[in-house]
Design a protein around this motif. Structure first.
Motif, PDB file in Angstrom:
ATOM      1  N   GLY A  23       6.987   0.537  -0.155  1.00  0.00           N
ATOM      2  CA  GLY A  23       5.924   1.260   0.520  1.00  0.00           C
ATOM      3  C   GLY A  23       4.624   0.485   0.449  1.00  0.00           C
ATOM      4  O   GLY A  23       4.416  -0.323  -0.462  1.00  0.00           O
ATOM      5  N   ILE A  24       3.756   0.706   1.428  1.00  0.00           N
ATOM      6  CA  ILE A  24       2.425   0.102   1.429  1.00  0.00           C
ATOM      7  C   ILE A  24       1.522   0.964   0.560  1.00  0.00           C
ATOM      8  O   ILE A  24       1.376   2.167   0.800  1.00  0.00           O
ATOM      9  CB  ILE A  24       1.859   0.003   2.858  1.00  0.00           C
TER      10      ILE A  24
ATOM     11  N   VAL B 134       1.783  -4.024  -1.577  1.00  0.00           N
ATOM     12  CA  VAL B 134       3.125  -3.500  -1.327  1.00  0.00           C
ATOM     13  C   VAL B 134       3.763  -3.147  -2.667  1.00  0.00           C
ATOM     14  O   VAL B 134       3.762  -3.961  -3.590  1.00  0.00           O
ATOM     15  CB  VAL B 134       4.007  -4.535  -0.598  1.00  0.00           C
ATOM     16  N   HIS B 135       4.288  -1.931  -2.777  1.00  0.00           N
ATOM     17  CA  HIS B 135       5.048  -1.531  -3.954  1.00  0.00           C
ATOM     18  C   HIS B 135       6.533  -1.538  -3.612  1.00  0.00           C
ATOM     19  O   HIS B 135       6.941  -1.007  -2.573  1.00  0.00           O
ATOM     20  CB  HIS B 135       4.626  -0.146  -4.426  1.00  0.00           C
ATOM     21  N   SER B 136       7.316  -2.155  -4.474  1.00  0.00           N
ATOM     22  CA  SER B 136       8.758  -2.298  -4.235  1.00  0.00           C
ATOM     23  C   SER B 136       9.522  -1.922  -5.489  1.00  0.00           C
ATOM     24  O   SER B 136       9.044  -2.141  -6.615  1.00  0.00           O
ATOM     25  CB  SER B 136       9.101  -3.740  -3.850  1.00  0.00           C
TER      26      SER B 136
ATOM     27  N   GLY C 257       3.655   4.882   8.699  1.00  0.00           N
ATOM     28  CA  GLY C 257       4.870   5.505   8.211  1.00  0.00           C
ATOM     29  C   GLY C 257       5.437   4.865   6.972  1.00  0.00           C
ATOM     30  O   GLY C 257       6.358   5.405   6.348  1.00  0.00           O
ATOM     31  N   SER C 258       4.882   3.704   6.586  1.00  0.00           N
ATOM     32  CA  SER C 258       5.369   2.988   5.402  1.00  0.00           C
ATOM     33  C   SER C 258       4.484   3.183   4.187  1.00  0.00           C
ATOM     34  O   SER C 258       4.709   2.537   3.153  1.00  0.00           O
ATOM     35  CB  SER C 258       5.473   1.480   5.712  1.00  0.00           C
ATOM     36  N   LEU C 259       3.470   4.025   4.280  1.00  0.00           N
ATOM     37  CA  LEU C 259       2.551   4.233   3.166  1.00  0.00           C
ATOM     38  C   LEU C 259       3.245   4.966   2.024  1.00  0.00           C
ATOM     39  O   LEU C 259       4.065   5.884   2.239  1.00  0.00           O
ATOM     40  CB  LEU C 259       1.330   5.021   3.608  1.00  0.00           C
ATOM     41  N   VAL C 260       2.922   4.570   0.792  1.00  0.00           N
ATOM     42  CA  VAL C 260       3.482   5.222  -0.397  1.00  0.00           C
ATOM     43  C   VAL C 260       3.022   6.675  -0.427  1.00  0.00           C
ATOM     44  O   VAL C 260       1.840   6.978  -0.247  1.00  0.00           O
ATOM     45  CB  VAL C 260       3.034   4.484  -1.667  1.00  0.00           C
ATOM     46  N   ALA C 261       3.933   7.583  -0.693  1.00  0.00           N
ATOM     47  CA  ALA C 261       3.604   9.005  -0.736  1.00  0.00           C
ATOM     48  C   ALA C 261       2.710   9.318  -1.936  1.00  0.00           C
ATOM     49  O   ALA C 261       2.902   8.771  -3.017  1.00  0.00           O
ATOM     50  CB  ALA C 261       4.889   9.830  -0.832  1.00  0.00           C
TER      51      ALA C 261
END
Length: 291
Positions: A234-235, A245-247, A286-290
């Protein structure tokens, strides 16, 4: 996390050797890939430990495994093919549960990357105190401690990847195991790289490229055998020309590593950072970290 002035000086290190980049270390940008650069840092710590305490129990062990707990790698310059790299290693901290190294790479007289590495001992599915003999050996080698930057504010627990929206399955391979028949350190780094790459298609536009400025990895588990794997990304936030970016990587449904990567959007022709415009931000919404 900023590099300290001494970290860019090869004379500040305790142990040095030369390593040669190989052609298969190159990526599609035609410089040495970030995981290959991390492999040079890994080689540095391994050779240092073998130099001070011998090979037994360091590079091949069925008992206590010496493994990284966290690495923060800063990429200062591109590393290129056909020119040797000078790898320099310094032990900077030792306690009962861990030891810390700084490893720097130099090419053509320039410092190309610096890694801070916290090492620990892994056995029976958890971190253990360092073996007494290794603790004594390293404590005797520890000299004057230079100034160190604090670790980045990025923490990771066993459920850290739950808010990462981009999901990718992955099939483990035989080569993903290391000499101890465990998931390899560089395999975790490669999984996290794949997770990051799989989520950034909206940023890959003509004339633009992405460079990695920093990779911060927490290593959480060292499983064996390997049955299944999955990746999550997520971004975590945008800057002007950079973004975080977190992975996360899971093996056998256990989170084995989680990573924060600082990426920079580059103009390929000018070789300079370029602003991330509103259209790109919207495309990545849509890729943002929740949370």
């Amino acid at each position: 996390m900023k590099t300290q002035p001494w970290q860019r000086d090869p004379e500040a290190y305790d142990f040095q050797f030369t390593i040669t980049p190989l052609f298969f270390h190159l990526d599609v940008e035609r410089h040495v890939n970030n995981v290959a650069v991390q492999s040079f840092h890994t080689e540095g710590r391994l050779r240092y430990l073998m130099n001070v305490s011998g090979a037994d129990g360091i590079w091949c062990s069925d008992q206590v495994l010496l493994r990284p707990r966290r690495t923060v790698t800063q990429f200062l310059e591109e590393t290129h093919y056909l020119t040797d790299v000078q790898c320099a290693v310094k032990l900077v901290a030792v306690d009962k549960d861990s030891c810390r190294f700084v490893i720097a790479l130099f090419q053509n007289g320039e410092c190309t990357s610096v890694q801070d590495c916290l090492m620990g001992a892994w056995r029976d599915g958890q971190w253990q105190p360092l073996p007494a003999s290794l603790f004594d050996t390293l404590s005797a080698r520890l000299g004057e401690v230079p100034e160190l930057a604090p670790w980045p504010d990025f923490e990771a627990g066993p459920e850290a990847d739950q808010g990462y929206p981009c999901r990718t399955p992955l099939e483990p391979r035989f080569i993903d195991q290391d000499t101890d028949r465990r998931l390899g350190e560089l395999t975790i780094a490669r999984y996290l790289e794949q997770s990051r790459v799989s989520s950034l298609d909206a940023m890959r536009l003509p004339g633009l490229g992405l460079l990695v400025a920093r990779i911060d990895i927490h290593y959480l588990d060292w499983p064996a055998p390997l049955h299944s794997a999955s990746l999550a990304t997520g971004i975590a936030g945008f800057g002007n020309s950079s973004f975080r970016v977190h992975s996360g990587a899971r093996v056998n449904d256990v989170l084995v590593g989680v990573c924060e990567s600082v990426m920079v959007l580059m103009n390929r022709e000018q070789r300079r950072p370029t602003p991330i415009d509103a259209a790109m931000r919207d495309a990545m919404a849509g890729s943002l970290v929740a949370g």
